[in-house]
Scaffold this active site. Structure first.
Site, PDB file in Angstrom:
ATOM      1  N   ARG B  23       7.139  51.713  -2.722  1.00 28.57           N
ATOM      2  CA  ARG B  23       7.128  51.272  -4.109  1.00 28.57           C
ATOM      3  C   ARG B  23       8.355  51.792  -4.822  1.00 28.57           C
ATOM      4  O   ARG B  23       8.935  52.783  -4.443  1.00 28.57           O
ATOM      5  CB  ARG B  23       5.903  51.834  -4.831  1.00 28.57           C
ATOM      6  CG  ARG B  23       4.667  51.510  -4.107  1.00 28.57           C
ATOM      7  CD  ARG B  23       3.514  52.249  -4.673  1.00 28.57           C
ATOM      8  NE  ARG B  23       2.297  51.723  -4.030  1.00 28.57           N
ATOM      9  CZ  ARG B  23       1.118  51.720  -4.573  1.00 28.57           C
ATOM     10  NH1 ARG B  23       0.958  52.215  -5.750  1.00 28.57           N
ATOM     11  NH2 ARG B  23       0.082  51.244  -3.918  1.00 28.57           N
ATOM     12  N   THR B  24       8.734  51.102  -5.899  1.00 25.20           N
ATOM     13  CA  THR B  24       9.845  51.580  -6.708  1.00 25.20           C
ATOM     14  C   THR B  24       9.401  52.825  -7.461  1.00 25.20           C
ATOM     15  O   THR B  24       8.455  52.797  -8.225  1.00 25.20           O
ATOM     16  CB  THR B  24      10.257  50.515  -7.736  1.00 25.20           C
ATOM     17  OG1 THR B  24      10.568  49.323  -7.037  1.00 25.20           O
ATOM     18  CG2 THR B  24      11.469  50.971  -8.508  1.00 25.20           C
ATOM     19  N   LEU B  25      10.060  53.931  -7.203  1.00 25.09           N
ATOM     20  CA  LEU B  25       9.701  55.167  -7.889  1.00 25.09           C
ATOM     21  C   LEU B  25      10.641  55.456  -9.045  1.00 25.09           C
ATOM     22  O   LEU B  25      10.232  55.880 -10.104  1.00 25.09           O
ATOM     23  CB  LEU B  25       9.736  56.343  -6.903  1.00 25.09           C
ATOM     24  CG  LEU B  25       8.772  56.225  -5.742  1.00 25.09           C
ATOM     25  CD1 LEU B  25       8.973  57.403  -4.799  1.00 25.09           C
ATOM     26  CD2 LEU B  25       7.337  56.214  -6.232  1.00 25.09           C
TER      27      LEU B  25
END
Lengths: 273, 246
Positions: B23-25
């Site tokens: 996921r985009t963190l």
């Protein structure tokens, strides 16, 4: 082995004793209490003959407006004023303290206070508290060396600028200054620009609001224009006025006098040796 | 068996179990603000051409405003790779729409709606596209200007700004924008905002493009730079009269 602990009184300054405990508590998940912040727009600008300071008048306590018309431009000396943003108590206390110190200094030297004196006193105090005194100030005044405008940050750093803004509305006010400031403004142009930038803060920042205060300081003269502009008047007032409940009726009046003071003189026994 | 820990919101990043690291963190290469206004003939959108990698100014030739179909302009701030992904999605969308071959074309309202759905659904899956998008366009004589953020907040307005532009440019636009601006006045207003951003946003660079969309089509200007003024006497000698201070 004697275990004598002598209670030495603290030598002054910030006592860091509880910091370790506070760290441990925050690690366990306790949230530190938040401060009453002024959530402000304060500005200053140098014009042809001196300095103009401006501020909004809203004091917030989280999401609530605690004071609709507070004073954020503090008196430091007859020729020096200081706007304060950040924790309200901190700005009040620190400006009051330095104002008294300046007064004593004036008595001692017999001269008018200089702006850099106020600057150095404030900066030293704030730095020694390592940013825990949350006061962000715009200090301006005219002294024997000319007009000066400085910003002071909570950690103790300072800037000397032709125009400055601080507080949560500083970006909105700064955008007006960056777009419209010129050198050599006249008094009226300067006041108009300061009022415009404070209004920009009032209408575009939620932490600022209510009225505009302005202070114009020139050589030998100062004008404190409290509530120079009131762009948020109360427009609706109910025509019915307030109506209280039906007349209160007095049922009984009874006056109970206090008991008479009775002096008891006891002949006590002499103390035994 | 993968243990799933409840994601705790810690500012910008989200802590999750190691297995699910797709996921985009946080954003890596980012673009700064976009400022856009409606004017007499359509919409004007300004952006600079910088792509920052954290605090380094890594890329100085990124076009952050692109034409979509015949009727829209899309500007993005935030993660550049996510912007490129969105352009791919929109490409597919316009291609599929073309294949119907019925003379219709996607207007700005439709694209805005599509983007809102995409952004909101990604956010619901805790895998956002880290962008704030500005969608402007003209179709059938009506101009349209809207914005979608990375959490799916979407709205329409006469003037929009992303990122720092919200704090620095919007006050100016609220004061000085009015309906039916001419092209020259619109560009002057945008340049005023971009100049303030250049002075006060650390990730802004002095190389900007202004894009225009009208009923006739899209024009994206050549990159150019703004004139800045640094000659205030206080800047030249800040400690005059305050010897020893800084």
């Amino acid at each position: 082995m004697s275990q004598s602990t002598v209670d030495v009184p603290p030598k002054g300054g910030f006592s860091f004793d509880l910091c370790k405990r506070n760290d441990m508590l925050t690690q366990k998940g306790l949230k530190a209490p938040s401060f009453l912040k002024t959530g402000t727009t304060i500005v200053g600008l140098i014009f042809k003959d001196g300095v103009i300071l401006g501020a909004d008048t809203r004091a917030t306590e989280g999401p609530i407006v605690a004071d609709k018309n507070c004073e954020k431009i503090h008196y430091m000396a007859p020729n020096i004023y200081c706007c304060g943003a950040g924790t309200a108590a901190d700005t009040e206390a620190v400006t009051d303290m330095v104002s008294s110190q300046l007064r004593l200094h004036r008595y001692q030297t017999g001269r008018d206070s200089r702006v850099i004196t106020a600057l150095t006193l404030l900066k030293k105090h704030l730095f020694s508290y390592q940013g825990h005194v949350s006061a962000a100030l715009v200090l301006g005044g005219v002294d024997i060396t000319g007009p000066h405008l400085h910003t002071i940050y909570p950690h103790g750093s300072t800037d000397t600028l032709p125009f400055a803004t601080m507080g949560s509305g500083s970006l909105a006010a700064m955008s007006v200054f960056e777009a419209k400031y010129k050198e050599g403004l006249t008094r009226d142009e300067g006041i108009k620009l300061v009022a415009e930038s404070i209004c920009s803060g009032i209408f575009n920042d939620l932490g600022s609001g209510s009225n505009v205060d302005i202070c114009v300081i020139t050589k030998g003269n100062k004008e404190y224009l409290r509530n120079y502009m009131e762009p948020n008047p109360r427009t609706y007032v109910s025509s019915k006025g307030y109506s209280f409940t039906k007349k209160t009726e007095v049922l009984l009046t009874k006056i109970t006098p206090l008991l008479e003071r009775v002096e008891i003189t006891e002949v006590g026994e002499a103390m035994e040796e | 068996m993968t243990t799933f820990t409840v994601p705790i919101d810690n500012g910008d990043s989200v802590r999750i179990a190691e297995e699910e690291s797709q996921r985009t963190l946080y954003p890596y290469v980012t673009g700064t603000s976009i400022v856009a206004i409606k004017y007499k003939d359509g919409v004007l959108m300004a952006s600079d051409m910088g792509g920052s990698y954290g605090s380094t100014l890594r890329y100085k030739n990124i076009e952050r405003v692109k034409a979509i179909g015949k009727h829209s302009l899309l500007g993005a701030s935030g993660e550049i790779s996510d912007f490129q992904e969105i352009l791919r999605y929109l490409d597919e969308l316009t291609l599929n729409d073309n294949m119907w071959d019925d003379g219709n074309s996607l207007g700005p309202k439709e694209i805005h709606n599509y983007l809102t759905r995409v952004m909101y659904n990604r956010r619901n899956k805790f895998n956002p596209l880290w962008n704030t998008l500005v969608l402007g366009g003209v179709k059938n004589g009506k101009s349209y200007l809207g914005m979608v953020s990375m959490i799916g907040v979407s709205f329409e307005d006469d003037h929009v700004a992303t990122g720092f532009g919200n704090h620095l440019a919007r006050p100016i636009l609220r004061d000085e924008w009015h309906a039916d601006l001419s092209f020259e006045d619109g560009v002057k207003l945008l340049e005023k905002c971009m100049r303030v951003l250049l002075y006060r946003d650390r990730s802004a660079i002095n190389k900007l493009q202004i894009a225009k969309i009208t009923e006739e089509g899209v024009t994206v200007s050549q990159p150019y730079s703004l004139k800045t003024f640094w000659e205030f006497s206080s800047f030249h000698n800040p400690t005059a009269g305050a010897e020893g201070s800084w």
